[in-house]
Design a protein around this motif. Structure first.
Motif, short mmCIF file in Angstrom:
data_model
loop_
_atom_site.label_atom_id
_atom_site.label_comp_id
_atom_site.label_asym_id
_atom_site.label_seq_id
_atom_site.Cartn_x
_atom_site.Cartn_y
_atom_site.Cartn_z
N THR A 23 1.05 -1.19 0.08
CA THR A 23 0.12 -0.02 0.00
C THR A 23 0.99 1.32 -0.01
O THR A 23 0.65 2.20 -0.86
N GLN A 24 1.92 1.29 0.81
CA GLN A 24 2.71 2.60 0.90
C GLN A 24 3.37 2.86 -0.31
O GLN A 24 3.56 3.95 -0.83
N GLY A 25 3.97 1.69 -0.82
CA GLY A 25 4.78 1.97 -1.86
C GLY A 25 3.93 2.26 -3.36
O GLY A 25 4.12 3.10 -3.94
N PHE A 26 2.77 1.71 -3.24
CA PHE A 26 1.79 2.01 -4.52
C PHE A 26 1.44 3.51 -4.21
O PHE A 26 1.22 4.15 -5.16
N MET A 27 0.94 4.00 -3.00
CA MET A 27 0.66 5.46 -2.86
C MET A 27 1.95 6.34 -3.23
O MET A 27 1.43 7.29 -3.80
N LEU A 28 2.93 5.78 -3.04
CA LEU A 28 4.24 6.58 -3.57
C LEU A 28 4.26 6.63 -4.93
O LEU A 28 4.55 7.90 -5.47
N GLU A 29 3.85 5.42 -5.65
CA GLU A 29 3.88 5.58 -6.95
C GLU A 29 2.98 6.42 -7.66
O GLU A 29 3.26 6.93 -8.72
N LEU A 30 1.82 6.32 -6.89
CA LEU A 30 0.68 7.34 -7.31
C LEU A 30 1.23 8.69 -7.55
O LEU A 30 0.99 9.58 -8.33
N CYS A 31 1.79 9.07 -6.24
CA CYS A 31 2.10 10.60 -6.04
C CYS A 31 3.32 10.82 -6.99
O CYS A 31 3.24 11.84 -7.55
N ASN A 32 4.13 10.04 -7.37
CA ASN A 32 5.40 10.23 -8.34
C ASN A 32 4.68 10.38 -9.65
O ASN A 32 4.80 11.44 -10.50
N GLY A 33 3.41 9.64 -10.16
CA GLY A 33 2.99 9.89 -11.14
C GLY A 33 2.23 11.29 -11.29
O GLY A 33 2.36 11.82 -12.26
#
Ligand SMILES: [Ca+2]
Length: 114
Positions: A23-33
């Motif tokens: 979850t945390q890593g995915f959220m980071l990916e979304l923010c990066n996107g």
């Protein structure tokens, strides 16, 4: 929503991304996107910034009217641009296959105090 078919194809990789990243890593990916696509002066995704950065998503074949459609789809407060929260919501909505798992994901997210 046939006009955003390209985007849907792209978003279909989300479930496997979530599995791999947590979850945390995915959220980071979304923010990066979001940051990749946003206008860095405004901190928002505008038509211009989307157009400029669309190549990064491999979506360069999308037409202008499809981009506008995506923007309008994601723009919930009607200011003509997409902020980070609107971006995250749009990503979920563009990914029908992801919706099944997203409820659990959102619960886990709110448990972590986003
Ligand atoms: Ca907006």
């Amino acid at each position: 929503m046939a006009s955003i078919g390209h985007a849907v194809e792209f978003q279909d990789s989300f479930p496997s991304m979530l599995e791999g990243l947590g979850t945390q890593g995915f959220m980071l990916e979304l923010c990066n996107g979001f940051r990749l696509l946003m206008d860095s002066d405004k901190g928002l995704i505008t038509f211009e910034s989307l157009k400029r950065n669309i190549v990064l998503l491999g979506l360069q074949e999308m037409r202008d009217d499809e981009l506008v459609c995506m923007l309008m789809e994601g723009d919930l407060d009607g200011d003509g641009a997409i902020n980070q929260m609107e971006f995250c919501i749009l990503m979920f909505r563009l990914s029908p296959g992801f919706m099944d798992g997203s409820k659990q994901w959102m619960e886990e997210l709110s448990a972590n105090e986003m």
